[in-house]
Design an enzyme around this catalytic site. Structure first.
Site, short mmCIF file in Angstrom:
data_model
loop_
_atom_site.label_atom_id
_atom_site.label_comp_id
_atom_site.label_asym_id
_atom_site.label_seq_id
_atom_site.Cartn_x
_atom_site.Cartn_y
_atom_site.Cartn_z
N ASP A 152 -32.78 60.67 -23.94
CA ASP A 152 -33.97 60.30 -24.69
C ASP A 152 -35.08 61.30 -24.40
OD1 ASP A 152 -36.14 59.05 -25.88
OD2 ASP A 152 -36.36 57.56 -24.27
N ASN A 170 -38.18 61.46 -26.04
CA ASN A 170 -39.58 61.06 -26.28
C ASN A 170 -39.98 59.75 -25.60
OD1 ASN A 170 -38.19 59.28 -27.84
ND2 ASN A 170 -39.39 59.58 -29.70
N ASP A 199 -38.91 56.64 -25.78
CA ASP A 199 -38.89 55.31 -26.42
C ASP A 199 -37.66 54.49 -26.01
OD1 ASP A 199 -36.87 56.58 -27.78
OD2 ASP A 199 -37.63 56.12 -29.79
N HIS A 238 -16.61 55.06 -27.85
CA HIS A 238 -17.77 54.16 -27.88
C HIS A 238 -17.38 52.72 -28.25
CE1 HIS A 238 -16.91 55.08 -31.97
NE2 HIS A 238 -17.75 54.15 -32.38
N ASP A 239 -16.13 52.49 -28.64
CA ASP A 239 -15.68 51.14 -28.98
C ASP A 239 -14.87 50.52 -27.85
OD1 ASP A 239 -16.81 51.22 -31.52
OD2 ASP A 239 -15.00 52.06 -32.42
N ASP A 294 -14.51 57.28 -40.49
CA ASP A 294 -14.60 55.97 -39.86
C ASP A 294 -13.83 54.91 -40.65
OD1 ASP A 294 -16.13 54.16 -37.92
OD2 ASP A 294 -16.69 53.28 -39.84
N ASP A 340 -19.62 61.94 -37.99
CA ASP A 340 -18.97 60.69 -38.38
C ASP A 340 -19.25 60.45 -39.87
OD1 ASP A 340 -17.70 58.16 -37.74
OD2 ASP A 340 -18.62 58.36 -35.77
N GLU A 363 -9.91 57.64 -38.33
CA GLU A 363 -9.77 56.56 -37.35
C GLU A 363 -8.67 55.63 -37.87
OE1 GLU A 363 -12.46 53.21 -35.13
OE2 GLU A 363 -12.81 53.55 -37.25
N ASP A 385 -31.84 60.64 -28.50
CA ASP A 385 -32.22 61.27 -29.76
C ASP A 385 -31.70 62.70 -29.84
OD1 ASP A 385 -34.09 62.59 -28.03
OD2 ASP A 385 -35.39 60.83 -28.23
C1 GLC Z 1 -15.38 52.01 -36.38
C2 GLC Z 1 -16.43 52.47 -35.39
C3 GLC Z 1 -17.15 51.28 -34.86
C4 GLC Z 1 -17.82 50.57 -36.02
C5 GLC Z 1 -16.81 50.22 -37.10
C6 GLC Z 1 -17.50 49.84 -38.37
O1 GLC Z 1 -14.39 51.26 -35.76
O2 GLC Z 1 -15.85 53.26 -34.39
O3 GLC Z 1 -18.08 51.61 -33.87
O4 GLC Z 1 -18.44 49.41 -35.56
O5 GLC Z 1 -15.98 51.31 -37.42
O6 GLC Z 1 -18.09 50.96 -38.97
CA CA Z 2 -35.98 58.67 -28.16
#
Ligand code: GLC
Ligand code: CA
Length: 588
Positions: free
Chosen positions: A64, A66, A68, A363-364, A243, A141, A297, A72
């Site tokens: 981050d 700035n 907040d 990230h999932d 995605d 993405d 994906e 970013d």
């Molecule tokens: C994919 C992404 C996930 C998102 C989902 C809906 O699985 O990796 O993070 O919530 O699609 O877009």
């Molecule tokens: Ca920020």
């Protein structure tokens, strides 16, 4: 309002089971091309995206700039030298487009703008310039199974049945009665049809109510998507991650599904008619015209599906990623025999034909070391390095998630207030409303919730791990005082420096990229042993997946082998391995 339908689905914990249901390759084909005569025609056609190591940056939690509390683009720019120092080639950036953030950017309200919290288009231009200056490519993405309900298309679409945008989405007029049930992964009631009083009709949303599914049968929608892709490709980006793409093609007559459909979710919900036509059209219109890599994906329902997506003569995508591997880890652990079997199967399916990707976290998912290794103090570093060795020595373009190079682990949240993930919070409310077992749920998500992988990147031991001077949008893992990049820079044996070494090893030795894979000591429940070889170069990889010493029988005379990588200062003899030991030898 919609009368809530009582569904036959067992109380599937949408969040927890999401990937298993959605993306698993559930009906593998037994006979794999090439498995009879491996060494002969190993996939050796060179391509930069096969040789690349992809590093995934989750922008909200990276840095981050700035204050907040939200990561970013300027934050990422300030860390480009760090990313470069890792030796990776491509950054995959999670969505950074305008979004009301129902699902952290996976609900896009303007595909040609930058999310306010993340910065401006000027910041984006500086980011891509800064990356290219350092020879790092950028993969974006592309979220086009659905948009946000706040996208102009949807606002128009819902405003009138006669809107030119009506057919951009899937509508079911209420005078036809209730539409046949569809399961929603993220909805509080698990119902993918949402009634909209403005036009007395239901719209479809496989994910949340704020993520209406786009109608890919409408050529206008496809044209819009290709225009968006062109916009970003013209800006110089180097790849697209598609995605949830296998869901774009649906049977839009929306038939009733037979009982038990949920056991084969992909079959009913995904890979529908025209998917390959759409991809071939996308390839013709965009992918073939730029030097970009593409990855979907999800890899369908079988190896045949996976091949059809990525076989180069079909002119669709470069690669897809399947969830069979990552889904093996459950809260009660996993079996290494199963793990070996899955990865060996995928290797053999792709050794001659097509290309695959490899990953164990993103990230999932929960953190790599917490799910597949051992995040207790004795073995966190060792097991994290062992898993890194695995990912960097297997076939398939590795996708490595930010923070895993430090051995970052699950934060161990105990209260629902600590979580931010929308489907998790919806599921919690759903259970609360229906008298479900909340204690059990809290225990489960502590292991598996997506937020486990989304806590701020741990840069140093200062306040908030050096991530932000403000209040971070999600709690920082309290272990940051000891687990952080700054401390690991100074330690030549750290996870971070080990990651750099393994990336180097892969890049210096094409055998790890294109070479033949052979599983050894197949029935050994504790040790994963395999060779990778190409031409005269042969490497042996030994990985102890347990917290106990374990023996391995490879048949090699190691006195003639040269150890080129290991995660112990005093390595074992390569026969009785130390706990979580990783060893890589070059066989002479
Ligand atoms: C994919 C992404 C996930 C998102 C989902 C809906 O699985 O990796 O993070 O919530 O699609 O877009
Ligand atoms: Ca920020």
């Amino acid at each position: 309002m919609i009368a809530l339908k009582k569904r036959l689905l067992k109380p599937v914990l949408a969040v927890l089971a999401m990937n298993t249901i959605l993306f698993s390759c559930q009906t593998p084909v037994k006979d794999q091309p090439g498995s009879k005569n491996p060494g002969d025609s190993v996939a050796t056609k060179k391509d930069w995206w096969k040789e690349a190591v992809v590093y995934q940056v989750y922008p909200r939690s990276f840095k981050d700039a700035n204050g907040d509390g939200i990561g970013d683009l300027k934050g990422i720019i300030s860390k480009l030298d760090y990313i470069k120092s890792l030796g990776v080639d491509v950054v995959w950036l999670n969505p950074i487009y305008s979004s009301p953030n129902d699902d952290n950017g996976y609900d896009i309200s303007d595909y040609r703008n930058i999310m306010k919290e993340f910065g401006t288009m000027e910041d984006f231009d500086s980011l891509i310039t800064g990356m290219h200056k350092r020879n790092i490519k950028l993969m974006m993405d592309l979220v086009v199974n659905h948009s946000s309900d706040e996208h102009e298309w949807f606002k128009q679409s819902r405003s009138s049945r006669n809107s030119p945008y009506r057919n951009y989405y899937h509508w079911w007029n209420a005078e036809r009665g209730k539409p046949p049930y569809r399961y929603s992964l993220f909805d509080i009631n698990h119902d993918a049809w949402k009634y909209d009083s403005q036009t007395n009709a239901y719209y479809l949303h496989y994910f949340s109510r704020k993520q209406p599914d786009l109608n890919w049968e409408n050529p206008q929608v496809r044209k819009e998507v290709f225009d968006i892709m062109k916009f970003w490709a013209d800006k110089g980006i180097d790849g697209f991650r598609l995605d949830a793409f296998q869901f774009v093609a649906k049977d839009t007559t929306f038939p009733e599904f037979p009982k038990g459909f949920e056991k084969n979710f992909v079959k009913y919900y995904a890979m529908g008619p025209h998917l390959h036509d759409y991809l071939q059209e996308m390839n013709r219109e965009i992918l073939s015209r730029y030097d970009v890599m593409s990855v979907a994906e999800g890899a369908g329902n079988s190896f045949k599906d996976a091949h059809d997506l990525v076989d180069s003569n079909r002119k669709e995508l470069n690669m897809a990623y399947a969830f069979d591997g990552v889904d093996i880890a459950k809260s009660n652990g996993y079996s290494l025999l199963h793990f070996k079997e899955v990865f060996s199967r995928w290797d053999s399916a792709f050794q001659n034909n097509g290309w695959l990707s490899i990953f164990l976290a993103n990230h999932d998912q929960a953190r790599l070391v917490s799910r597949f290794g051992n995040d207790g103090p004795a073995y966190r570093e060792l097991s994290s390095k062992m898993l890194t060795t695995f990912l960097m020595t297997m076939r398939g373009t590795p996708y490595y998630y930010n923070g895993d190079e430090l051995g970052m682990m699950n934060p161990g949240f105990t209260k629902i207030e600590e979580y931010r993930d929308m489907p998790t919070l919806n599921e919690y409310r759903h259970l609360k409303n229906t008298g479900g077992n909340l204690k059990k749920f809290l225990k489960e998500i502590r292991f598996s919730c997506r937020d486990n992988g989304r806590t701020p990147f741990q840069w140093d031991s200062s306040t908030n791990a050096g991530f932000s001077t403000g209040t971070p949008w999600i709690g920082v893992n309290p272990d940051y005082k000891t687990v952080n990049a700054e401390a690991q820079e100074k330690d030549s044996n750290s996870c971070l420096n080990y990651f750099r070494k393994t990336v180097r090893l892969r890049k210096d030795n094409p055998a790890f990229i294109y070479g033949r894979y052979t599983l050894l000591d197949k029935d050994n429940p504790n040790v994963y042993a395999y060779t990778r070889e190409k031409g005269p170069r042969k490497f042996l990889v030994l990985l102890n997946f347990t917290g106990k010493p374990a023996t391995v029988n490879t048949g090699f005379d190691l006195s003639k082998a040269v150890m080129i990588l290991g995660n112990y200062a005093k390595p074992s003899d390569g026969i009785m391995l130390h706990p979580y030991e990783a060893l890589v030898y070059q066989i002479k």
